[in-house]
Enzyme design. Structure first.
Site, PDB file in Angstrom:
ATOM      1  CG  HIS A 153      46.429  13.026  68.388  1.00 44.10           C
ATOM      2  ND1 HIS A 153      46.535  11.908  67.586  1.00 44.10           N
ATOM      3  CD2 HIS A 153      46.496  14.098  67.530  1.00 44.10           C
ATOM      4  CE1 HIS A 153      46.656  12.266  66.315  1.00 44.10           C
ATOM      5  NE2 HIS A 153      46.637  13.582  66.265  1.00 44.10           N
ATOM      6  CG  HIS A 163      49.366   8.307  65.292  1.00 40.85           C
ATOM      7  ND1 HIS A 163      48.300   7.540  64.859  1.00 40.85           N
ATOM      8  CD2 HIS A 163      48.847   9.212  66.165  1.00 40.85           C
ATOM      9  CE1 HIS A 163      47.199   7.961  65.441  1.00 40.85           C
ATOM     10  NE2 HIS A 163      47.500   8.981  66.237  1.00 40.85           N
ATOM     11  CG  HIS A 181      50.371  10.726  70.017  1.00 34.76           C
ATOM     12  ND1 HIS A 181      50.178   9.607  70.798  1.00 34.76           N
ATOM     13  CD2 HIS A 181      49.155  10.978  69.443  1.00 34.76           C
ATOM     14  CE1 HIS A 181      48.925   9.196  70.689  1.00 34.76           C
ATOM     15  NE2 HIS A 181      48.290  10.017  69.881  1.00 34.76           N
ATOM     16  CG  ASP A 219      43.237  10.369  72.436  1.00 36.03           C
ATOM     17  OD1 ASP A 219      43.914  11.158  71.752  1.00 36.03           O
ATOM     18  OD2 ASP A 219      43.147   9.151  72.173  1.00 36.03           O
ATOM     19  CG  HIS A 220      47.364   9.751  73.693  1.00 37.25           C
ATOM     20  ND1 HIS A 220      47.843   8.479  73.954  1.00 37.25           N
ATOM     21  CD2 HIS A 220      46.423   9.606  72.727  1.00 37.25           C
ATOM     22  CE1 HIS A 220      47.226   7.608  73.172  1.00 37.25           C
ATOM     23  NE2 HIS A 220      46.360   8.269  72.414  1.00 37.25           N
ATOM     24  CG  ASP A 260      47.182   6.543  69.456  1.00 40.84           C
ATOM     25  OD1 ASP A 260      47.234   5.821  70.462  1.00 40.84           O
ATOM     26  OD2 ASP A 260      46.331   7.438  69.298  1.00 40.84           O
ATOM     27  CG  HIS A 281      44.243   3.878  71.801  1.00 41.26           C
ATOM     28  ND1 HIS A 281      43.710   3.997  70.544  1.00 41.26           N
ATOM     29  CD2 HIS A 281      44.487   5.149  72.213  1.00 41.26           C
ATOM     30  CE1 HIS A 281      43.657   5.278  70.194  1.00 41.26           C
ATOM     31  NE2 HIS A 281      44.133   5.999  71.211  1.00 41.26           N
TER      32      HIS A 281
END
Length: 312
Positions: A65, A141, A63, A67-68, A212, A270
Site C-alpha cells: 500500500h 490485511h 505490504h 503509505d508504506h 497492517d 499507524h
C-alpha cells in the site's frame, strides 16, 4: 538497539504524523540501520532525526500500500547522496521488485551502490547471520502483508575475574582462549575450562514489527514472548466494525495480541488522522487498561530496547 519512528500515521499524512516508517538503530551492534516500511516523505523525516540514510543496510516492506512504500525511490537516491556506497537489500511481498525497478528506471536514477530485492514467497526465515535472525509471517490485511520478528543472538557471558585470579591465571592470551570457550592447562597441571570461568550468557533481545493487520494468528506467533511489539492501532475500540471492514486493528486489538502472546512492551503506531492529540491519548488509555506497558509512538520518538538480566 533503538527504535526511531519516522512516521506514525495511517493512510495519509497529517500535520502531526507522516505516513509509516520505522528505523531500527543497530549502530552499536553492527554499524547500520534497518528500516521497516517507507511511506511518502520518509527521506524528509530522516533529515529531522539523527538517522543516517547512508548507513541504511536493510529495508523491510510489510505490504505494497502506498503509505508504506511510496517513499522508497527518494530514500534510495538520498542514500547515494549521503555517502551510502555499501550494498542494500530490500525485502517485501511480490511486486516490490517491479515497483523499485520501474521507479528507478522511469526517473533515470543512478545509485552509487548495488541493491538486491528479495520478494517473500512464503513464511519463515528471511535473513540469518552471526548477530540476528529475521522471520516473516503473513498477517491478515486487504493485500498480502507480512510482519517481521527480529531476534538478536545471545551474547557470551563475561569472564569471571575473581575465578581467574583464584586459579592464578595471568592476564593475557589465556584470557582470550578461555573467553572463546577453550581450555588451558596451568603450570601445576590444573586444566581450566572456559565454561567454568564465564558468566551467564546475555540473552538477546526480540523485537516484532507488524504491518497492517486485524487480530490474527500470524501476529500472535510472531509476537510470542517478544521484548517489544510494534502494532498498528488505526482505530479506537468504538470503531471495531470499521477496523474489521478494512482489516485493521483497534488499540484494544493490539493490547490483546500483546497479552495473549506474552509480549513485554507494546508500542502503538499507524494512528488514523481522525485522532488528534486528545483522541490519540484515548487510544493509549484503552490499550493500557488491558496491557499497562504500552506506549503511543509519535513522529521522531525513540525507544531504547533494554537488555534483560539473566533471571528475567
Amino acid at each position: 538497539m533503538e527504535l526511531t519512528f519516522l512516521g506514525t500515521g495511517a493512510g495519509m499524512p497529517s500535520k502531526r504524523r507522516n505516513v509509516t516508517s520505522l528505523m531500527l538503530n543497530l549502530m552499536p551492534e553492527r554499524g547500520s540501520y534497518w528500516m521497516f516500511d517507507c511511506g511518502e516523505g520518509t527521506q524528509h523525516q530522516a533529515l529531522h532525526s539523527t538517522v543516517k540514510l547512508g548507513k541504511l543496510e536493510k529495508l523491510f516492506i510489510t505490504h505494497l500500500h502506498g503509505d508504506h512504500l511510496y517513499g522508497i525511490p527518494g530514500v534510495l537516491t538520498s542514500r547515494s547522496y549521503q555517502g551510502g556506497d555499501t550494498p542494500l537489500t530490500l525485502y517485501g511481498p511480490r511486486g516490490l521488485k517491479a515497483f523499485v525497478e520501474t521507479a528507478l528506471g522511469v526517473s533515470d536514477a543512478h545509485l552509487a551502490y548495488p541493491i538486491t530485492v528479495v520478494e517473500l514467497e512464503e513464511e519463515g526465515v528471511v535473513c540469518d547471520d552471526e548477530s540476528f535472525t529475521v522471520t516473516a509471517a503473513r498477517l491478515e490485511h486487504r493485500v498480502e502483508c507480512f510482519g517481521y520478528r527480529i531476534v538478536e543472538r545471545d551474547l557470551p557471558g563475561k569472564l569471571l575475574t575473581d575465578k581467574l585470579q583464584a586459579y592464578g591465571i595471568p592476564k593475557g592470551p589465556l584470557y582470550g582462549k578461555l573467553k572463546e570457550g577453550g581450555s588451558v592447562q596451568l603450570e601445576n597441571g590444573t586444566i581450566v575450562h572456559g565454561r567454568d570461568v564465564i558468566g551467564t550468557p546475555v540473552r538477546g533481545r526480540t523485537v516484532v514489527i507488524l504491518g497492517d493487520t486485524k487480530y490474527c494468528e500470524g501476529a500472535l506467533r510472531l509476537a510470542h514472548g517478544a521484548d517489544v511489539l510494534v502494532h498498528e492501532a488505526t482505530f479506537a475500540q468504538n470503531r471495531q466494525e470499521l477496523a474489521l471492514a478494512y482489516d485493521h486493528s483497534t488499540s484494544v486489538d493490539a493490547a490483546r495480541v500483546a497479552n495473549e502472546a506474552g509480549a513485554g512492551t507494546l508500542i502503538l503506531t499507524h494512528i488514523s488522522s481522525r485522532y488528534q492529540e486528545e483522541g490519540a491519548d484515548a487510544l493509549l488509555r484503552e490499550a493500557q487498561e488491558l496491557h499497562p506497558d504500552t506506549h503511543l509512538a509519535q513522529d521522531f520518538w525513540s525507544y531504547h530496547v533494554p537488555r534483560k538480566s539473566p533471571n528475567q
